[in-house]
Design a protein around this motif. Sequence first.
Motif, short mmCIF file in Angstrom:
data_model
loop_
_atom_site.label_atom_id
_atom_site.label_comp_id
_atom_site.label_asym_id
_atom_site.label_seq_id
_atom_site.Cartn_x
_atom_site.Cartn_y
_atom_site.Cartn_z
N GLN A 237 25.90 -15.27 20.31
CA GLN A 237 26.38 -15.85 19.07
C GLN A 237 25.74 -15.15 17.88
O GLN A 237 24.56 -14.82 17.91
N LEU A 238 26.55 -14.93 16.84
CA LEU A 238 26.03 -14.30 15.64
C LEU A 238 25.10 -15.27 14.90
O LEU A 238 25.29 -16.48 14.94
N ARG A 239 24.10 -14.70 14.24
CA ARG A 239 23.18 -15.50 13.45
C ARG A 239 23.53 -15.35 11.98
O ARG A 239 24.26 -14.45 11.58
N ILE A 240 22.94 -16.21 11.15
CA ILE A 240 23.23 -16.16 9.73
C ILE A 240 22.75 -14.87 9.10
O ILE A 240 23.25 -14.42 8.06
N THR A 241 21.77 -14.23 9.72
CA THR A 241 21.22 -12.99 9.19
C THR A 241 21.98 -11.76 9.67
O THR A 241 21.69 -10.65 9.25
N ASP A 242 22.96 -11.95 10.57
CA ASP A 242 23.75 -10.81 11.04
C ASP A 242 24.70 -10.36 9.94
O ASP A 242 25.23 -11.16 9.15
N ILE A 243 24.94 -9.05 9.89
CA ILE A 243 25.71 -8.45 8.81
C ILE A 243 26.85 -7.63 9.40
O ILE A 243 26.61 -6.73 10.22
N ASP A 244 28.07 -7.95 8.99
CA ASP A 244 29.25 -7.21 9.46
C ASP A 244 29.29 -7.12 10.99
O ASP A 244 29.63 -6.07 11.55
N GLY A 245 28.93 -8.20 11.64
CA GLY A 245 28.97 -8.21 13.10
C GLY A 245 27.82 -7.48 13.76
O GLY A 245 27.81 -7.35 14.99
N HIS A 246 26.85 -7.02 12.99
CA HIS A 246 25.69 -6.31 13.53
C HIS A 246 24.43 -7.14 13.34
O HIS A 246 24.27 -7.81 12.31
N ARG A 247 23.57 -7.09 14.30
CA ARG A 247 22.25 -7.73 14.20
C ARG A 247 21.30 -6.72 13.56
O ARG A 247 21.12 -5.61 14.07
N PRO B 281 0.83 -1.22 0.00
CA PRO B 281 0.00 0.00 0.00
C PRO B 281 0.85 1.26 0.00
O PRO B 281 1.99 1.26 0.50
N PRO B 282 0.34 2.35 -0.57
CA PRO B 282 1.08 3.61 -0.53
C PRO B 282 1.25 4.12 0.89
O PRO B 282 0.43 3.85 1.77
N GLY B 283 2.34 4.85 1.10
CA GLY B 283 2.60 5.41 2.43
C GLY B 283 3.36 4.49 3.35
O GLY B 283 3.67 4.85 4.49
N MET B 284 3.69 3.29 2.89
CA MET B 284 4.41 2.33 3.73
C MET B 284 5.90 2.69 3.76
O MET B 284 6.51 2.94 2.74
N ARG B 285 6.46 2.71 4.98
CA ARG B 285 7.88 3.00 5.18
C ARG B 285 8.54 1.80 5.84
O ARG B 285 7.90 1.09 6.62
N VAL B 286 9.81 1.59 5.52
CA VAL B 286 10.57 0.50 6.14
C VAL B 286 11.77 1.10 6.85
O VAL B 286 12.55 1.85 6.25
N ILE B 287 11.90 0.79 8.12
CA ILE B 287 12.97 1.34 8.97
C ILE B 287 13.78 0.18 9.53
O ILE B 287 13.22 -0.80 10.04
N ALA B 288 15.11 0.28 9.39
CA ALA B 288 16.01 -0.78 9.84
C ALA B 288 16.72 -0.37 11.12
O ALA B 288 16.95 0.81 11.38
N ARG B 289 17.07 -1.37 11.90
CA ARG B 289 17.84 -1.17 13.12
C ARG B 289 19.03 -2.12 13.09
O ARG B 289 18.88 -3.30 12.78
N LYS B 290 20.21 -1.59 13.37
CA LYS B 290 21.38 -2.46 13.50
C LYS B 290 22.00 -2.22 14.87
O LYS B 290 22.00 -1.09 15.39
N GLU B 291 22.50 -3.28 15.46
CA GLU B 291 23.12 -3.15 16.78
C GLU B 291 24.19 -4.20 16.96
O GLU B 291 24.16 -5.26 16.33
N ARG B 292 25.14 -3.89 17.79
CA ARG B 292 26.17 -4.87 18.14
C ARG B 292 25.55 -5.88 19.11
O ARG B 292 24.91 -5.50 20.09
N PRO B 293 25.72 -7.18 18.84
CA PRO B 293 25.16 -8.19 19.76
C PRO B 293 25.74 -8.04 21.15
O PRO B 293 26.85 -7.53 21.34
N HIS B 294 24.98 -8.46 22.13
CA HIS B 294 25.45 -8.40 23.51
C HIS B 294 26.68 -9.28 23.68
O HIS B 294 26.85 -10.27 22.97
#
Length: 275
Positions: free
Chosen positions: A131-141, A114-127
């Motif tokens: 353990q890192l997951r397969i979806t983690d990128i450059d050491g960030h979740r 639908p129009p008006g939809m926005r997508v916002i991402a969050r990246k953070e260093r794991p605690h």
Amino acid sequence: MTPPGNAGSNTAADHITVIRDALRQLPGYRRGTRPGRKVLIRTDGAGCTHDVIKWMHGQRLSYSVGFTLPAETPELLELIPQDVWQPALDANDQIRDGAWVAELTDLLDLTGWPPGMRVIARKERPHPGAQLRITDIDGHRVTAFATNTRPGGPGTQLANLELRHRRRARCEDRIRTAKDTGLRAFPLHDFAQNQIWLAIVALAAEITAWMQMLALTTHDARRWEPKRLRLRIFTIPATIARHARRTVLHLADTAPWASLAHQGLQRLRRLAAPG
């Protein structure tokens, strides 16, 4: 109405049904009307389907739902300059160290949404120790959510919207408290009997939540879970007396938490009757 045995579970139709049932419980609900943007629907990624989002858009509801990022997310994140990432907030509205948010809307192909939809991402260093997951990128979740809240105005900064979405985790608390109220097991033999049991559990959990919000507003007991409520409040000795066509509840004055229960009852009596 009971669905057929081959019906799917956790489908878009199920999500829409649950949202409709929730909207019917809102004060001022009127059949045939749309609640509008003042009502916010928050779900995890299971609710982020085209059918559910389109239905909420048609109902003019505000939404904040988990969004599954595409496989090319690492390449998309590389297109975002470092100075675009804004610090994320913690539960106390303070800057959270090691976590950032940025908008991905213009980098994604949102054709069909639908129009008006926005997508916002969050990246953070794991605690530390996580353990890192397969979806983690450059050491960030990395996680994301979709919303139709427009930019501009108070509380609409990316960090505010991300914190608002993350507070959806309160529903996990309700699931845990429902399990402690009786949802953890089916104690009866017959399917229909267990249906009744689950309805009673849901009613008890809902009454408890409203009681804490309305009667225990200014006390830490508002956040007590069922086990502590049973130990301190629900087991206070009491007797019921009837006099002059009135029913009077006498609480034991010697109970450690009797004063808190009394204050809560007084607060409930001062509330205006619904309707």
